[in-house]
Write an enzyme that holds these catalytic residues in place. Structure first.
Site, mmCIF file in Angstrom:
data_model
loop_
_atom_site.group_PDB
_atom_site.id
_atom_site.type_symbol
_atom_site.label_atom_id
_atom_site.label_comp_id
_atom_site.label_asym_id
_atom_site.label_seq_id
_atom_site.Cartn_x
_atom_site.Cartn_y
_atom_site.Cartn_z
ATOM 1 N N GLY A 91 0.824 -1.206 0.000
ATOM 2 C CA GLY A 91 0.000 0.000 0.000
ATOM 3 C C GLY A 91 0.857 1.255 0.000
ATOM 4 N N ASN A 92 0.220 2.385 0.251
ATOM 5 C CA ASN A 92 0.963 3.644 0.321
ATOM 6 C C ASN A 92 0.281 4.571 1.316
ATOM 7 O OD1 ASN A 92 -0.996 5.432 -1.163
ATOM 8 N ND2 ASN A 92 -0.639 3.866 -2.721
ATOM 9 N N ARG A 93 0.871 5.728 1.537
ATOM 10 C CA ARG A 93 0.422 6.600 2.622
ATOM 11 C C ARG A 93 -0.683 7.579 2.231
ATOM 12 N NH1 ARG A 93 5.586 9.405 4.849
ATOM 13 N NH2 ARG A 93 4.154 10.158 6.449
ATOM 14 N N SER A 94 -1.241 7.472 1.034
ATOM 15 C CA SER A 94 -2.279 8.421 0.640
ATOM 16 C C SER A 94 -3.523 8.276 1.531
ATOM 17 C CB SER A 94 -2.673 8.183 -0.819
ATOM 18 O OG SER A 94 -3.727 9.043 -1.160
#
Ligand code: CTP
Ligand code: CA
Length: 231
Positions: free
Chosen positions: A33-36
């Site tokens: 995943g990512n931090r958005s």
């Protein structure tokens, strides 16, 4: 910052905006995943609806609770992986006037997704990564006359390029009309209510700069879109 409240200057425009971060499965319980957080994309959706646009929000994974702030008038579609998001966006882009890709799309997906939960006893997994299709580039390449295509990019300066220079190259590479660039680091740009951006236009010029809340940045982007469309 808009001085006039209650101006419905986007009435008649169909806008599709993606928000949040995609999740690429590794096994049934794990993902890349990512931090958005989705906050900037949701701010764009809310601001546009408030200004009279017909808005569809395509939500990838967003921070807990932020979707609850979306009023009934905005249609919400959901997407898990980059491939899901690509399908939804490409379908909806067909009859949109403005397409805004705020979502953070995973550049790679796992080719060898495990069908069982990986255990340490099995040894360290080797993930085989394959590149995901570029959604924004695809939508820009098949755009109709009169469509406005907007991308977002979180950049860090490098030894030989500023954030703006990187944004200029990226906008060209994608074929987007506008690219909203913000500088990021571990401390800046994520998981925060505020944002600071430069908007790069078709002739490689910075057409607007905005700092403030994500809603203020959203309003500045919508102004830049209207200006570009000559409306
Ligand atoms: N984007 C997309 N599809 C992808 C990757 C990115 O539509 N597979 C969109 C994002 O939603 C964003 C814009 O492209 O609006 C820029 O994303 P970014 O990750 O900065 O672009 P990349 O081409 O992936 O460049 P980088 O190598 O810097 O990650
Ligand atoms: Ca990327």
């Amino acid at each position: 910052v808009r001085l006039l409240e209650g101006v419905r200057d986007l009435a008649g425009l169909r806008l599709v905006v993606s928000a949040g971060g995609t999740r690429e499965p590794i096994d049934p319980v794990r993902f890349i995943g990512n931090r958005s957080s989705g906050r900037q994309g949701i701010a764009v959706a809310l601001a546009a609806a408030h200004r009279g646009a017909d808005v569809t929000l395509v939500a990838a994974h967003v921070e807990e609770g932020v979707l609850a702030t979306v009023p009934d008038g905005i249609r919400i579609a959901h997407a898990g992986t980059a491939a899901d998001l690509g399908e939804r966006m490409t379908e909806l882009a067909g009859d949109a006037d403005v397409v805004i890709m705020t979502a953070a799309v995973a550049d790679y997906r796992v080719a060898n997704v495990a069908d069982h939960k990986l255990a340490k006893e099995d040894g360290a997994p080797s993930l085989e990564l394959v590149e995901n299709a570029d959604i924004l580039k695809g939508i820009a390449a098949s755009r109709r006359d009169g469509q406005t295509i907007v991308g977002f990019a979180a950049e860090m300066p490098t030894a030989d390029e500023t954030v703006i220079e990187r944004g200029i190259r990226k906008r060209r590479r994608k074929g987007a009309d506008l690219l909203v660039v913000n500088e990021v680091g571990w401390e800046a740009g994520f998981e925060r209510p505020d944002n600071s951006v430069s908007i790069i236009g078709p002739d490689d010029a910075v057409v607007a700069q905005a700092s403030g809340t994500k809603r203020e940045v959203a309003e500045a982007l919508l102004d830049a879109i209207l200006q570009l469309r000559g409306q």
